[in-house]
Enzyme design. Structure first.
Site, mmCIF file in Angstrom:
data_model
loop_
_atom_site.group_PDB
_atom_site.id
_atom_site.type_symbol
_atom_site.label_atom_id
_atom_site.label_comp_id
_atom_site.label_asym_id
_atom_site.label_seq_id
_atom_site.Cartn_x
_atom_site.Cartn_y
_atom_site.Cartn_z
ATOM 1 N N ASN A 1 30.555 39.769 37.668
ATOM 2 C CA ASN A 1 30.751 40.789 39.054
ATOM 3 C C ASN A 1 31.807 41.110 38.397
ATOM 4 O O ASN A 1 32.608 40.759 38.297
ATOM 5 C CB ASN A 1 30.195 40.217 40.137
ATOM 6 C CG ASN A 1 31.018 40.288 41.041
ATOM 7 O OD1 ASN A 1 32.547 41.187 41.892
ATOM 8 N ND2 ASN A 1 31.314 39.049 41.067
ATOM 9 N N PHE B 1 35.607 45.123 45.051
ATOM 10 C CA PHE B 1 36.494 45.272 46.753
ATOM 11 C C PHE B 1 35.066 46.679 47.639
ATOM 12 O O PHE B 1 35.804 47.917 48.392
ATOM 13 C CB PHE B 1 38.457 45.297 47.557
ATOM 14 C CG PHE B 1 37.885 43.795 47.405
ATOM 15 C CD1 PHE B 1 37.883 42.731 47.289
ATOM 16 C CD2 PHE B 1 39.619 44.267 47.782
ATOM 17 C CE1 PHE B 1 38.291 41.718 46.895
ATOM 18 C CE2 PHE B 1 40.348 43.249 46.968
ATOM 19 C CZ PHE B 1 39.782 41.701 47.191
ATOM 20 N N ASN C 1 37.167 37.261 56.176
ATOM 21 C CA ASN C 1 37.901 37.534 54.403
ATOM 22 C C ASN C 1 38.428 39.205 54.138
ATOM 23 O O ASN C 1 38.183 40.075 54.129
ATOM 24 C CB ASN C 1 36.993 36.927 52.928
ATOM 25 C CG ASN C 1 37.362 37.407 51.880
ATOM 26 O OD1 ASN C 1 37.902 37.969 51.153
ATOM 27 N ND2 ASN C 1 37.370 36.449 50.721
ATOM 28 N N SER D 1 40.914 37.881 43.519
ATOM 29 C CA SER D 1 39.450 38.297 43.114
ATOM 30 C C SER D 1 40.821 38.945 41.748
ATOM 31 O O SER D 1 41.685 39.757 41.714
ATOM 32 C CB SER D 1 39.303 39.924 43.958
ATOM 33 O OG SER D 1 39.065 40.920 42.858
ATOM 34 N N ASN E 1 37.676 31.718 44.345
ATOM 35 C CA ASN E 1 37.246 32.427 43.568
ATOM 36 C C ASN E 1 36.603 32.667 42.174
ATOM 37 O O ASN E 1 36.193 31.351 41.698
ATOM 38 C CB ASN E 1 38.209 33.855 43.976
ATOM 39 C CG ASN E 1 37.571 34.740 44.072
ATOM 40 O OD1 ASN E 1 36.039 35.421 43.161
ATOM 41 N ND2 ASN E 1 38.252 35.629 44.925
ATOM 42 N N TYR F 1 29.246 38.433 49.671
ATOM 43 C CA TYR F 1 27.698 38.635 50.380
ATOM 44 C C TYR F 1 27.396 40.058 51.341
ATOM 45 O O TYR F 1 26.565 40.996 51.019
ATOM 46 C CB TYR F 1 26.685 37.392 50.494
ATOM 47 C CG TYR F 1 24.992 37.613 50.672
ATOM 48 C CD1 TYR F 1 24.381 38.258 50.056
ATOM 49 C CD2 TYR F 1 24.163 37.824 52.363
ATOM 50 C CE1 TYR F 1 22.744 37.910 49.815
ATOM 51 C CE2 TYR F 1 23.401 38.292 52.417
ATOM 52 C CZ TYR F 1 22.539 38.375 51.560
ATOM 53 O OH TYR F 1 20.863 38.740 51.493
ATOM 54 N N ASN G 1 39.160 41.806 40.270
ATOM 55 C CA ASN G 1 38.980 43.013 39.580
ATOM 56 C C ASN G 1 39.929 44.032 40.386
ATOM 57 O O ASN G 1 39.021 45.191 40.793
ATOM 58 C CB ASN G 1 37.002 42.726 40.466
ATOM 59 C CG ASN G 1 36.361 42.343 39.944
ATOM 60 O OD1 ASN G 1 36.511 42.247 38.034
ATOM 61 N ND2 ASN G 1 35.340 41.162 40.552
ATOM 62 N N THR G 2 40.877 43.822 40.776
ATOM 63 C CA THR G 2 41.131 44.569 41.438
ATOM 64 C C THR G 2 42.894 44.416 40.805
ATOM 65 O O THR G 2 43.059 43.132 41.072
ATOM 66 C CB THR G 2 41.677 45.032 42.946
ATOM 67 O OG1 THR G 2 40.507 44.643 43.826
ATOM 68 C CG2 THR G 2 43.233 45.884 43.769
ATOM 69 N N LYS H 1 42.302 32.355 49.761
ATOM 70 C CA LYS H 1 41.582 32.412 48.744
ATOM 71 C C LYS H 1 42.238 32.287 47.106
ATOM 72 O O LYS H 1 43.058 33.419 46.881
ATOM 73 C CB LYS H 1 40.601 32.899 48.583
ATOM 74 C CG LYS H 1 39.609 32.774 47.841
ATOM 75 C CD LYS H 1 38.312 33.323 48.542
ATOM 76 C CE LYS H 1 37.054 33.158 47.246
ATOM 77 N NZ LYS H 1 35.504 33.617 47.655
#
Ligand SMILES: Cc1cc2nc3c(=O)[nH]c(=O)nc-3n(C[C@H](O)[C@H](O)[C@H](O)COP(=O)(O)O)c2cc1C
Length: 365
Positions: free
Chosen positions: A110, A114, A139, A173, A245, A63, A175-176, A216
């Site tokens: 989403n 990053f 983080n 994540s 996550n 956020y 998304n990487t 995480k």
């Protein structure tokens, strides 16, 4: 939902998700959030990894990626705020649109990738607030095109250790590309060796206490992955695990939902059961003393309590806030207190691990 938010939400939801997010950060920055009476209940105070938390509910990473508003976030009633994910170099992330609302499910997808302004700017902001009270975790992640991802995490530890209450190593994540490979085998060992050495080295050099390091993880882990991660984090002296996550799975989501098949990580209510199951599995694998932070699908007190009963010491939320508004943290805390009144519970920790076995038997959903 509060009355004010039930009026504001339809307007906010007419905006693209990232515009609404930016607007909410600006509102927090400019003090435009109505004053919220934060309930204080000493039965909710917990001490985890050597830090005394005023209550166990924190804001999850993503956020406030650039550490623009941690103090305003804490004024919403959160017991702690986690900023980031921050990468050494600024990075734009994936092309827009990359955040999608699934309101029928209380969920988001989403694939931001990053997006953040990099270490330097966030460090300056955190340095400017370092003497303020309030627990702020940082983080850290790796740049997408980094030639040495481990070095990016080490840079994050060294940069933020002086200004963070704790550090989170985010290796989950979706998304990487390739990032989640760091969760297994030799890659995980090499990463943990390097980050724990960096953390310990800084503390020794400055003769200051070591800042806790949390790792995480993803919810999309099999039994063997859970066992090997549990082994690695205890071996390396990691201080806690954040579970979890977002998920790349879509099982259990209605097939006719718009955006259901967008690539990215799913968060919110549909993530609750799986992330709580994986949390319970880590509790069983790690025993009663290891610090666990439960995240995924918390949007009311019942779900917060279930995370604690699964084995969480601390909690975090993000997506719930999008649907429930700024008063949600205080409402969840007040409802946990009321639950304790009704059931004669003298301290929040009495509920911890009460249902680990039952949650494991029920399965991941
Ligand atoms: C829009 C969005 C961005 C996120 N960005 C990050 C991030 O940068 N780093 C991270 O560790 N987690 C990130 N997350 C994951 C959340 O911190 C959290 O683990 C996940 O959303 C599950 O919690 P929730 O169901 O309460 O949202 C993001 C989540 C969302 C919805």
């Amino acid at each position: 939902m509060s009355r004010a938010y039930s009026l504001a939400r339809p307007l906010l939801f007419r905006l693209a998700p990232e515009k609404a997010h930016r607007l909410s950060i600006q509102a927090l920055k400019n003090g435009l959030v109505p004053r919220i009476d934060v309930p204080i209940d000493s039965r909710l105070r917990v001490s985890v990894a050597g830090i005394a938390f005023p209550n166990p509910l924190g804001l999850a990473a993503g956020y406030d990626k650039d550490a623009e508003v941690p103090d305003a976030v804490l004024r919403l009633g959160f017991g702690f705020a986690e900023v980031g994910t921050l990468t050494p170099q600024p990075q734009r992330g994936n092309p827009i649109p990359r955040v999608f609302r699934l309101p029928e499910e209380g969920a988001l997808i989403n694939r931001l990738g990053f997006n953040n302004e990099g270490h330097a700017d966030a460090y300056e902001r955190l340095d400017a607030r370092r003497r303020k009270p309030g627990i702020v975790g940082v983080n850290i992640g790796a740049n997408k095109d980094s030639a040495d991802r481990v070095a990016d995490y080490v840079a994050g530890i060294s940069r933020f250790e002086p200004v963070a209450s704790y550090l989170t190593v985010n290796i989950s994540s979706p998304n990487t590309p390739g990032l989640r490979k760091l969760q297994s085998g030799e890659d995980l060992d090499r990463l943990l060796d390097a980050v724990m050495a960096a953390r310990n080295g800084y503390a020794a050099m400055t003769a200051t206490p070591r800042k806790p390091v949390f790792v995480k993880v993803a919810p999309d882990l099999e039994r063997d992955d859970i066992a090997s991660i549990a082994h690695a984090v205890s071996d390396h002296g990691v201080d806690g695990l954040i579970v979890s996550n977002t998920t790349i799975r879509r099982e259990g989501l209605r097939t006719d939902l718009p955006h259901r098949d967008e690539a990215g990580g799913l968060s919110g209510r549909p993530l609750f059961r799986r992330s709580t199951y994986v949390l319970a599995a880590f509790r069983r694998a790690l025993g009663p003393d290891f610090a666990l932070i439960g995240v995924g699908g918390i949007d009311n007190a019942a779900r917060a309590i279930e995370k604690i009963e699964a084995g969480a010491d601390l909690l975090q939320m993000y997506t719930g806030l999008v649907y429930g508004g700024w008063t949600l943290p205080t409402r969840i805390l007040a409802d946990i207190s009321q639950h304790m009144d009704l059931n004669g519970i003298r301290h929040v920790s009495e509920m911890r691990c009460r249902r680990t076995d039952a949650i494991l038997s029920a399965g991941p959903g």
